[in-house]
Design an enzyme around this catalytic site. Sequence first.
Site, PDB file in Angstrom:
ATOM      1  N   LYS A   9       0.777  -1.433   0.045  1.00 16.47           N
ATOM      2  CA  LYS A   9      -0.188  -0.014  -0.060  1.00 16.47           C
ATOM      3  C   LYS A   9       0.942   1.192   0.078  1.00 16.47           C
ATOM      4  CE  LYS A   9      -3.238   2.402   2.808  1.00 16.47           C
ATOM      5  NZ  LYS A   9      -3.892   2.686   4.079  1.00 16.47           N
ATOM      6  N   THR A 189       4.990   8.011   2.981  1.00 11.80           N
ATOM      7  CA  THR A 189       5.398   7.752   1.670  1.00 11.80           C
ATOM      8  C   THR A 189       6.773   7.018   1.773  1.00 11.80           C
ATOM      9  OG1 THR A 189       6.178   9.851   1.063  1.00 11.80           O
ATOM     10  CG2 THR A 189       3.699   9.418   0.763  1.00 11.80           C
ATOM     11  N   ASP A 190       6.824   5.997   0.748  1.00  9.43           N
ATOM     12  CA  ASP A 190       8.112   5.401   0.513  1.00  9.43           C
ATOM     13  C   ASP A 190       8.667   4.775   1.737  1.00  9.43           C
ATOM     14  OD1 ASP A 190       7.930   6.050  -2.401  1.00  9.43           O
ATOM     15  OD2 ASP A 190       8.843   8.162  -1.625  1.00  9.43           O
ATOM     16  N   ARG A 191       7.798   4.180   2.552  1.00  9.09           N
ATOM     17  CA  ARG A 191       8.222   3.607   3.770  1.00  9.09           C
ATOM     18  C   ARG A 191       8.808   4.384   4.857  1.00  9.09           C
ATOM     19  NH1 ARG A 191       4.565   1.341   1.858  1.00  9.09           N
ATOM     20  NH2 ARG A 191       4.363  -0.846   1.379  1.00  9.09           N
ATOM     21  N   LEU A 192       9.059   5.922   4.843  1.00  6.09           N
ATOM     22  CA  LEU A 192       9.543   6.619   5.413  1.00  6.09           C
ATOM     23  C   LEU A 192       8.601   7.176   6.528  1.00  6.09           C
ATOM     24  CD1 LEU A 192      11.658   8.963   2.919  1.00  6.09           C
ATOM     25  CD2 LEU A 192      12.394   6.813   4.345  1.00  6.09           C
TER      26      LEU A 192
END
Length: 213
Positions: A9, A189-192
């Site tokens: 996701k 976002t972007d796993r940050l």
Amino acid sequence: MIDITQMRKQYMDKGLNKEDLDENPIKQFETWFNQAIEVGLREPNAMVLATTGKDMMPSVRTVLLKIFDETGFVFFSNYKSKKAQDIIENPKAAVLFPWLDLDRQVKIEGSIEKISSKESLKYFLSRPKGSQIGAWVSHQSEVISSRSILEAKFNEIKNKFVKGEIPFPDFWGGYILKPERIEFWQAGTDRLHDRFVYILDSKSNWKIERLSP
């Protein structure tokens, strides 16, 4: 076999900054908890409880938070259950609130102990009668041969006390998790992801640190 490697996701970048947080983690938890209620999250008080006994094998299950304040987080259980035995052997535990619809998680770690019988009785009397009977019926975590045994025992106790109050079982009651670390996780976002942990120091003051995702 289903390939789940591509299940992912893309989280919205809602962001969480230190200045957004209350200095008191209990008040911060209350804010997030109320927001979870406001959006209609299903059972926002459901939390995953992790315990470990002397065998060092971690055990997890979902329980319901029923009380929280500055002293800690309270749930109720059978005192002869697997979790209860773990707590006797190792009075440390952790809970996780997986508020996934809000892209949030809260993790709480600390020491755990029984609350007073008076406090447990107060909550027991507030429960629906069926739930009171259920506390008597289940010898939690014990092996049983069929569901019919539970149903028969339930009906037996229901008929026994059909005209009176259900007595308070001395093998059932509350536990309080007294927090030493509380982490707030907000997806990014972007796993940050944004992660902040409150750590209780030796003077009972809370220190806030940002963690790498």
